[in-house]
Design a protein around this motif. Sequence first.
Motif, PDB file in Angstrom:
ATOM      1  N   THR A   1      29.656  25.594  43.001  1.00 48.24           N
ATOM      2  CA  THR A   1      31.043  26.047  43.021  1.00 48.24           C
ATOM      3  C   THR A   1      31.052  27.560  42.862  1.00 48.24           C
ATOM      4  O   THR A   1      30.091  28.134  42.336  1.00 48.24           O
ATOM      5  CB  THR A   1      31.863  25.407  41.887  1.00 48.24           C
ATOM      6  OG1 THR A   1      31.227  25.689  40.624  1.00 48.24           O
ATOM      7  CG2 THR A   1      31.964  23.895  42.068  1.00 48.24           C
ATOM      8  N   TYR A   2      32.116  28.205  43.320  1.00 49.89           N
ATOM      9  CA  TYR A   2      32.174  29.657  43.175  1.00 49.89           C
ATOM     10  C   TYR A   2      33.604  30.140  43.021  1.00 49.89           C
ATOM     11  O   TYR A   2      34.559  29.423  43.355  1.00 49.89           O
ATOM     12  CB  TYR A   2      31.478  30.335  44.360  1.00 49.89           C
ATOM     13  CG  TYR A   2      32.353  30.699  45.540  1.00 49.89           C
ATOM     14  CD1 TYR A   2      32.448  32.025  45.974  1.00 49.89           C
ATOM     15  CD2 TYR A   2      33.086  29.730  46.247  1.00 49.89           C
ATOM     16  CE1 TYR A   2      33.236  32.375  47.063  1.00 49.89           C
ATOM     17  CE2 TYR A   2      33.864  30.080  47.335  1.00 49.89           C
ATOM     18  CZ  TYR A   2      33.946  31.396  47.741  1.00 49.89           C
ATOM     19  OH  TYR A   2      34.725  31.743  48.810  1.00 49.89           O
ATOM     20  N   ASP A   3      33.740  31.342  42.496  1.00 49.93           N
ATOM     21  CA  ASP A   3      35.033  32.016  42.445  1.00 49.93           C
ATOM     22  C   ASP A   3      35.126  32.932  43.661  1.00 49.93           C
ATOM     23  O   ASP A   3      34.302  33.837  43.817  1.00 49.93           O
ATOM     24  CB  ASP A   3      35.156  32.868  41.178  1.00 49.93           C
ATOM     25  CG  ASP A   3      35.183  32.043  39.898  1.00 49.93           C
ATOM     26  OD1 ASP A   3      35.327  30.811  39.997  1.00 49.93           O
ATOM     27  OD2 ASP A   3      35.069  32.633  38.811  1.00 49.93           O
ATOM     28  N   PRO A   4      36.095  32.707  44.554  1.00 44.71           N
ATOM     29  CA  PRO A   4      36.238  33.603  45.710  1.00 44.71           C
ATOM     30  C   PRO A   4      36.521  35.039  45.276  1.00 44.71           C
ATOM     31  O   PRO A   4      36.953  35.288  44.140  1.00 44.71           O
ATOM     32  CB  PRO A   4      37.430  33.012  46.465  1.00 44.71           C
ATOM     33  CG  PRO A   4      37.500  31.583  46.017  1.00 44.71           C
ATOM     34  CD  PRO A   4      37.063  31.598  44.592  1.00 44.71           C
ATOM     35  N   ARG A   5      36.280  35.959  46.158  1.00 43.87           N
ATOM     36  CA  ARG A   5      36.478  37.376  45.841  1.00 43.87           C
ATOM     37  C   ARG A   5      37.884  37.645  45.318  1.00 43.87           C
ATOM     38  O   ARG A   5      38.881  37.135  45.825  1.00 43.87           O
ATOM     39  CB  ARG A   5      36.212  38.255  47.062  1.00 43.87           C
ATOM     40  CG  ARG A   5      37.125  38.020  48.245  1.00 43.87           C
ATOM     41  CD  ARG A   5      36.972  39.102  49.318  1.00 43.87           C
ATOM     42  NE  ARG A   5      35.599  39.257  49.751  1.00 43.87           N
ATOM     43  CZ  ARG A   5      35.022  40.433  50.000  1.00 43.87           C
ATOM     44  NH1 ARG A   5      35.708  41.553  49.879  1.00 43.87           N
ATOM     45  NH2 ARG A   5      33.769  40.493  50.411  1.00 43.87           N
ATOM     46  N   GLY A   6      37.948  38.420  44.228  1.00 43.67           N
ATOM     47  CA  GLY A   6      39.228  38.766  43.636  1.00 43.67           C
ATOM     48  C   GLY A   6      39.842  37.679  42.784  1.00 43.67           C
ATOM     49  O   GLY A   6      40.970  37.818  42.315  1.00 43.67           O
ATOM     50  N   ILE A   7      39.110  36.586  42.562  1.00 44.57           N
ATOM     51  CA  ILE A   7      39.634  35.434  41.820  1.00 44.57           C
ATOM     52  C   ILE A   7      38.681  35.100  40.689  1.00 44.57           C
ATOM     53  O   ILE A   7      37.458  35.108  40.855  1.00 44.57           O
ATOM     54  CB  ILE A   7      39.806  34.226  42.752  1.00 44.57           C
ATOM     55  CG1 ILE A   7      40.844  34.549  43.843  1.00 44.57           C
ATOM     56  CG2 ILE A   7      40.228  32.977  41.981  1.00 44.57           C
ATOM     57  CD1 ILE A   7      40.892  33.543  44.963  1.00 44.57           C
ATOM     58  N   GLY A   8      39.228  34.774  39.518  1.00 42.77           N
ATOM     59  CA  GLY A   8      38.389  34.405  38.386  1.00 42.77           C
ATOM     60  C   GLY A   8      37.437  35.530  38.009  1.00 42.77           C
ATOM     61  O   GLY A   8      37.835  36.670  37.778  1.00 42.77           O
ATOM     62  N   ARG A   9      36.149  35.195  37.996  1.00 42.54           N
ATOM     63  CA  ARG A   9      35.131  36.172  37.579  1.00 42.54           C
ATOM     64  C   ARG A   9      34.657  37.058  38.722  1.00 42.54           C
ATOM     65  O   ARG A   9      33.919  38.022  38.475  1.00 42.54           O
ATOM     66  CB  ARG A   9      33.929  35.418  37.003  1.00 42.54           C
ATOM     67  CG  ARG A   9      34.248  34.512  35.816  1.00 42.54           C
ATOM     68  CD  ARG A   9      33.197  33.438  35.661  1.00 42.54           C
ATOM     69  NE  ARG A   9      33.165  32.559  36.831  1.00 42.54           N
ATOM     70  CZ  ARG A   9      32.227  31.636  37.042  1.00 42.54           C
ATOM     71  NH1 ARG A   9      31.255  31.475  36.166  1.00 42.54           N
ATOM     72  NH2 ARG A   9      32.281  30.895  38.138  1.00 42.54           N
ATOM     73  N   SER A  10      35.028  36.746  39.958  1.00 41.61           N
ATOM     74  CA  SER A  10      34.504  37.484  41.121  1.00 41.61           C
ATOM     75  C   SER A  10      35.363  38.720  41.390  1.00 41.61           C
ATOM     76  O   SER A  10      36.396  38.657  42.054  1.00 41.61           O
ATOM     77  CB  SER A  10      34.466  36.585  42.357  1.00 41.61           C
ATOM     78  OG  SER A  10      33.503  35.568  42.192  1.00 41.61           O
ATOM     79  N   GLU A  11      34.912  39.839  40.878  1.00 40.66           N
ATOM     80  CA  GLU A  11      35.681  41.071  40.982  1.00 40.66           C
ATOM     81  C   GLU A  11      35.453  41.756  42.323  1.00 40.66           C
ATOM     82  O   GLU A  11      34.338  41.773  42.844  1.00 40.66           O
ATOM     83  CB  GLU A  11      35.297  42.020  39.848  1.00 40.66           C
ATOM     84  CG  GLU A  11      35.624  41.489  38.458  1.00 40.66           C
ATOM     85  CD  GLU A  11      35.273  42.483  37.373  1.00 40.66           C
ATOM     86  OE1 GLU A  11      34.727  43.563  37.705  1.00 40.66           O
ATOM     87  OE2 GLU A  11      35.547  42.178  36.194  1.00 40.66           O
ATOM     88  N   ARG A  12      36.519  42.320  42.835  1.00 38.76           N
ATOM     89  CA  ARG A  12      36.416  43.113  44.056  1.00 38.76           C
ATOM     90  C   ARG A  12      35.958  44.520  43.714  1.00 38.76           C
ATOM     91  O   ARG A  12      36.343  45.085  42.692  1.00 38.76           O
ATOM     92  CB  ARG A  12      37.751  43.147  44.782  1.00 38.76           C
ATOM     93  CG  ARG A  12      38.204  41.782  45.264  1.00 38.76           C
ATOM     94  CD  ARG A  12      39.536  41.835  45.965  1.00 38.76           C
ATOM     95  NE  ARG A  12      39.497  42.654  47.163  1.00 38.76           N
ATOM     96  CZ  ARG A  12      40.533  42.789  47.997  1.00 38.76           C
ATOM     97  NH1 ARG A  12      41.664  42.160  47.741  1.00 38.76           N
ATOM     98  NH2 ARG A  12      40.423  43.532  49.079  1.00 38.76           N
ATOM     99  N   THR A  13      35.147  45.088  44.581  1.00 39.81           N
ATOM    100  CA  THR A  13      34.680  46.461  44.404  1.00 39.81           C
ATOM    101  C   THR A  13      35.227  47.384  45.480  1.00 39.81           C
ATOM    102  O   THR A  13      34.886  48.565  45.515  1.00 39.81           O
ATOM    103  CB  THR A  13      33.138  46.507  44.422  1.00 39.81           C
ATOM    104  OG1 THR A  13      32.660  45.957  45.668  1.00 39.81           O
ATOM    105  CG2 THR A  13      32.561  45.698  43.268  1.00 39.81           C
ATOM    106  N   ASP A  14      36.067  46.829  46.362  1.00 41.57           N
ATOM    107  CA  ASP A  14      36.706  47.662  47.371  1.00 41.57           C
ATOM    108  C   ASP A  14      38.132  47.962  46.932  1.00 41.57           C
ATOM    109  O   ASP A  14      38.571  47.548  45.858  1.00 41.57           O
ATOM    110  CB  ASP A  14      36.683  46.981  48.742  1.00 41.57           C
ATOM    111  CG  ASP A  14      37.424  45.649  48.740  1.00 41.57           C
ATOM    112  OD1 ASP A  14      38.145  45.342  47.754  1.00 41.57           O
ATOM    113  OD2 ASP A  14      37.296  44.888  49.715  1.00 41.57           O
ATOM    114  N   ASP A  15      38.863  48.691  47.756  1.00 36.23           N
ATOM    115  CA  ASP A  15      40.240  49.028  47.418  1.00 36.23           C
ATOM    116  C   ASP A  15      41.229  48.334  48.349  1.00 36.23           C
ATOM    117  O   ASP A  15      42.370  48.762  48.488  1.00 36.23           O
ATOM    118  CB  ASP A  15      40.451  50.540  47.465  1.00 36.23           C
ATOM    119  CG  ASP A  15      40.094  51.153  48.822  1.00 36.23           C
ATOM    120  OD1 ASP A  15      39.663  50.396  49.716  1.00 36.23           O
ATOM    121  OD2 ASP A  15      40.243  52.378  48.980  1.00 36.23           O
TER     122      ASP A  15
END
Length: 285
Positions: free
Chosen positions: A53-67
């Motif tokens: 299982t995973y957290d999609p980008r920008g959700i939960g623990r999966s932080e975005r590094t773009d703007d």
Amino acid sequence: MPHTLDVPGAVLHYGVREAEATSEPTLLMIGSPMAASGFASLAEHFGDRTVVTYDPRGIGRSERTDDGAESTPEQHADDLHRLIDALGGGPVDIFASSGGAVNALALVARHPEQVRTLVAHEPPAAQVLPDREEALAAVVDIRRTYDREGFGPAMAKFIAVVSHRGPLPAGFAERTAPSPADLGLPSEDDGTRGDPMFGQNIMTCTHYKPDFDALRAAPTRIVVGVGAASAGELAHRAGLAVAERLGSTAVTFPSHHGGFMSGEFGMQGDPDAFAVTLRQVLTAT
């Protein structure tokens, strides 16, 4: 076991539940905007398989590094492609729910060799609906409401749209919105605009049109699922329309849109019966 994966514009967090002495492919469970925790109950029913299982980008623990303000199904598909590579390249089996089903369809269209069987449960692919103009207009109105008034009023409109039974009538987006307070939602705008569904995914997910030519040509076995208790709702109707475009018949799963959950995110489904149907679908030839 928790892991991280650097991808363009984000750091993904994913978990692996190893199953020893299994000959079955890894089973990847994905949602959007739902995080990995939403699959806790369902994953427990598949102890004989390695489940990821995973957290999609920008959700939960999966932080975005773009703007970037929004994430597209194509971006999510690329994330999944890289995740499957990190797991050994596949092919994997995928159970994908809601926006995750849209993202998984984008993945299969681009990288069909990585997926043996995709079970796409109630993808909210509004573009394939006969009432798509009304549906997409309602989504645009939800996003504008979020930008203007915040989470509570936007969620009230979202609930009205996704719970409506049958095609959305003309002018649905202009109807008087339900009161957030009547639905137990905050009426005051707290000024934040970081909600991953409204701010990041709702527009791109619903406006995405699957590449049906690529999907029909793929070696991947694609099964569309719909909920027994969600007949007539937008995601159920979209699931039926996607299955029709693929030349297949949708499989009815127990319960509703979140039928695989047991209280996660406040949604009580029937995960025991849901898991039985999912196992039958995955093992069918």
